[in-house]
Design a protein around this motif. Sequence first.
Motif, PDB file in Angstrom:
ATOM      1  N   THR A   1     -41.956 -47.487 -43.330  1.00 29.10           N
ATOM      2  CA  THR A   1     -40.987 -46.395 -43.464  1.00 29.10           C
ATOM      3  C   THR A   1     -41.173 -45.348 -42.371  1.00 29.10           C
ATOM      4  O   THR A   1     -40.396 -44.413 -42.277  1.00 29.10           O
ATOM      5  N   ASP A   2     -42.214 -45.482 -41.566  1.00 34.78           N
ATOM      6  CA  ASP A   2     -42.349 -44.572 -40.425  1.00 34.78           C
ATOM      7  C   ASP A   2     -43.155 -45.251 -39.315  1.00 34.78           C
ATOM      8  O   ASP A   2     -43.674 -46.350 -39.489  1.00 34.78           O
TER       9      ASP A   2
ATOM     10  N   ASP B   1     -37.233 -37.477 -36.420  1.00 33.10           N
ATOM     11  CA  ASP B   1     -36.005 -37.687 -37.204  1.00 33.10           C
ATOM     12  C   ASP B   1     -35.019 -36.597 -36.792  1.00 33.10           C
ATOM     13  O   ASP B   1     -35.286 -35.399 -37.012  1.00 33.10           O
TER      14      ASP B   1
ATOM     15  N   SER C   1     -45.877 -37.015 -45.075  1.00 35.04           N
ATOM     16  CA  SER C   1     -45.700 -37.286 -43.648  1.00 35.04           C
ATOM     17  C   SER C   1     -44.355 -36.744 -43.159  1.00 35.04           C
ATOM     18  O   SER C   1     -43.334 -36.912 -43.813  1.00 35.04           O
ATOM     19  N   GLN C   2     -44.369 -36.082 -42.003  1.00 35.11           N
ATOM     20  CA  GLN C   2     -43.137 -35.574 -41.407  1.00 35.11           C
ATOM     21  C   GLN C   2     -42.979 -36.191 -40.022  1.00 35.11           C
ATOM     22  O   GLN C   2     -43.646 -37.168 -39.686  1.00 35.11           O
ATOM     23  N   THR C   3     -42.130 -35.608 -39.221  1.00 40.05           N
ATOM     24  CA  THR C   3     -42.036 -35.963 -37.802  1.00 40.05           C
ATOM     25  C   THR C   3     -42.001 -34.656 -37.013  1.00 40.05           C
ATOM     26  O   THR C   3     -41.695 -33.612 -37.597  1.00 40.05           O
TER      27      THR C   3
ATOM     28  N   GLN D   1     -43.594 -37.951 -34.854  1.00 33.27           N
ATOM     29  CA  GLN D   1     -44.778 -38.804 -34.840  1.00 33.27           C
ATOM     30  C   GLN D   1     -44.957 -39.189 -33.376  1.00 33.27           C
ATOM     31  O   GLN D   1     -44.011 -39.619 -32.718  1.00 33.27           O
TER      32      GLN D   1
ATOM     33  N   ARG E   1     -34.254 -33.700 -39.173  1.00 32.08           N
ATOM     34  CA  ARG E   1     -35.202 -32.614 -39.490  1.00 32.08           C
ATOM     35  C   ARG E   1     -34.897 -31.484 -38.502  1.00 32.08           C
ATOM     36  O   ARG E   1     -35.611 -31.287 -37.514  1.00 32.08           O
TER      37      ARG E   1
ATOM     38  N   LYS F   1     -36.475 -32.977 -44.315  1.00 35.81           N
ATOM     39  CA  LYS F   1     -35.584 -34.057 -43.876  1.00 35.81           C
ATOM     40  C   LYS F   1     -34.330 -33.979 -44.718  1.00 35.81           C
ATOM     41  O   LYS F   1     -34.408 -34.016 -45.953  1.00 35.81           O
TER      42      LYS F   1
ATOM     43  N   ARG G   1     -34.591 -47.839 -39.252  1.00 44.28           N
ATOM     44  CA  ARG G   1     -35.272 -46.809 -38.466  1.00 44.28           C
ATOM     45  C   ARG G   1     -36.222 -47.461 -37.460  1.00 44.28           C
ATOM     46  O   ARG G   1     -36.278 -47.063 -36.288  1.00 44.28           O
TER      47      ARG G   1
ATOM     48  N   ARG H   1     -27.265 -41.784 -48.348  1.00 44.36           N
ATOM     49  CA  ARG H   1     -27.658 -40.990 -49.520  1.00 44.36           C
ATOM     50  C   ARG H   1     -26.945 -39.642 -49.573  1.00 44.36           C
ATOM     51  O   ARG H   1     -26.710 -39.100 -50.640  1.00 44.36           O
TER      52      ARG H   1
HETATM   53  C1  LIG Z   1     -40.411 -40.817 -41.008  1.00 43.52           C
HETATM   54  C2  LIG Z   1     -40.302 -40.083 -42.312  1.00 43.52           C
HETATM   55  O1  LIG Z   1     -39.457 -38.980 -42.175  1.00 43.52           O
HETATM   56  C3  LIG Z   1     -41.673 -39.558 -42.692  1.00 43.52           C
HETATM   57  O2  LIG Z   1     -41.625 -38.870 -43.877  1.00 43.52           O
HETATM   58  C4  LIG Z   1     -39.754 -40.953 -43.432  1.00 43.52           C
HETATM   59  O3  LIG Z   1     -40.621 -42.008 -43.725  1.00 43.52           O
HETATM   60  C5  LIG Z   1     -38.369 -41.487 -43.111  1.00 43.52           C
HETATM   61  O4  LIG Z   1     -37.855 -42.149 -44.231  1.00 43.52           O
HETATM   62  P1  LIG Z   1     -36.300 -42.510 -44.331  1.00 43.52           P
HETATM   63  O5  LIG Z   1     -36.146 -43.263 -45.609  1.00 43.52           O
HETATM   64  O6  LIG Z   1     -35.969 -43.300 -43.122  1.00 43.52           O
HETATM   65  O7  LIG Z   1     -35.565 -41.214 -44.397  1.00 43.52           O
END
Ligand SMILES: C[C@](O)(CO)[C@H](O)COP(=O)(O)O
Length: 421
Positions: free
Chosen positions: A194-195, A109, A164-166, A168, A112, A220, A87, A19
């Motif tokens: 996705t996480d 991630d 949601s962030q990391t 995790q 981040r 992110k 991921r 992206r």
């Molecule tokens: C894990 C995450 O950053 C939580 O917000 C997110 O789901 C990652 O998504 P991505 O599409 O793999 O960037």
Amino acid sequence: MDSRLRSVGVLLAGGVGQRVGLGTPKQLIEVAGRTIIEHSLAVFEAAPEIDEIVVLMTPGYADRVREIVARGGYRKVSKVVEGGSSRTESTWRALAALGAEECNVLLHDAVRPLLEPRIITECVRALETHEAVNVAIPSSDTVLVATPEGAIGEVLDRSRLRRSQTPQCFRLSVIRRAYERAMADPGFAGLPATDDCGVVLRYLPEVPIHLVQGSERNIKVTHPADLHIADLLFRLPRPVPAGDRAALAGQVVVLLGDGELAREAARHGAAVRVLTRADGVRVEDFDSVAKALGDVGGADHVVLVAGAGHAGDLVRASGETVADVVGAGHLGALNLARAARPHLRGSLLLQVPPGSGALHESGAAAVAGLTRALAREWAADGIRVNCLNTGASPLVVAQTSLDILISDLSGQVIDARVDGA
Ligand SMILES: C[C@](O)(CO)[C@H](O)COP(=O)(O)O
Ligand SMILES: Nc1ccn([C@@H]2O[C@H](COP(=O)(O)OP(=O)(O)OP(=O)(O)O)[C@@H](O)[C@H]2O)c(=O)n1
């Protein structure tokens, strides 16, 4: 014996950055003077709660990470492993690399890079009483569910929504069990999570996932604009912590210029050496600065003390004024940095005088750039560099300067007026 569980930070950096679209994994792009992955590495390396770091890197790029690790001296990194095609596949590989012994796992991630140490501290603390922990912030946007036709299907109750962030974070045995179930489920690939919390929620619904407050800064880097936003966020001045100024007792503080700072530093027990024009030290003259600093010998901190400053029109300023302002400011900062480096143990602080207009602004910008670049270049030797825009009362400037000297700040351009520090 230490009964505390070992805490392992896992940096998920196995993606390709489609992206962002630069044809290189985005975690290797430089932002604020360092690759994105190195910013993340540095946060985990510096966190006292983290014992070990494992990096999952895009296939074909693991050696680049090994170079970054070796050059930056990131001693906690135990393994750099190739990531998977998604991921969750990268997380799965990380779990395979972690061995049998129970530990805390913080899956972050790598993209981040602005993670705050406070979040790591709170996550590891939360893992003392919870088996699963996520980091999240409230949503400031209203979030809706779209219909397949592209209309609004439902507007969700924002007060219950979190982004949601990391990192995790999990007990290793818990996240492993969740992933084992996911990998054994033929339906998982068709509806991937996705996480990592999504995997635990789906396959171990009985395990509560505790929430720790995240941060708006912990973005992110996903799209091209995020590179610019991250760069600007790194440049935002951090508040100057009010430290214990008694830490200055016995430290050698060399000041290029006299004033309130000399009195305040001495009052807190520093061994202050003031070098002025009266001693033949002129900052615009490198040799005079180098000789004076050589005579002092080692210094814990060196400060370029701001003079009176300049306000006014560049075109109307005389050549002498321009030479004075540039000499005392930009050239003085360059000379002092060059001359001080061989003798410096702790930090360099470059004060910028108050002022306005093109002449003042261009000098202040040059010193700010010098500060950021030197901070990066000298970080490997543990030497910090900061810049303070003065303009507050002499006492406030002096006290803020001392707080900067005793802090762990580096590469910061601090505005005494805005921070009110
Ligand atoms: C894990 C995450 O950053 C939580 O917000 C997110 O789901 C990652 O998504 P991505 O599409 O793999 O960037
Ligand atoms: N196969 C993958 C895919 C992603 N990640 C990591 O997971 C984090 C979040 O993923 P994302 O932002 O989606 O990164 P990319 O997959 O690189 O981005 P894109 O989807 O745009 O290609 C990143 O640190 C990324 O490197 C990973 O370890 N392994």
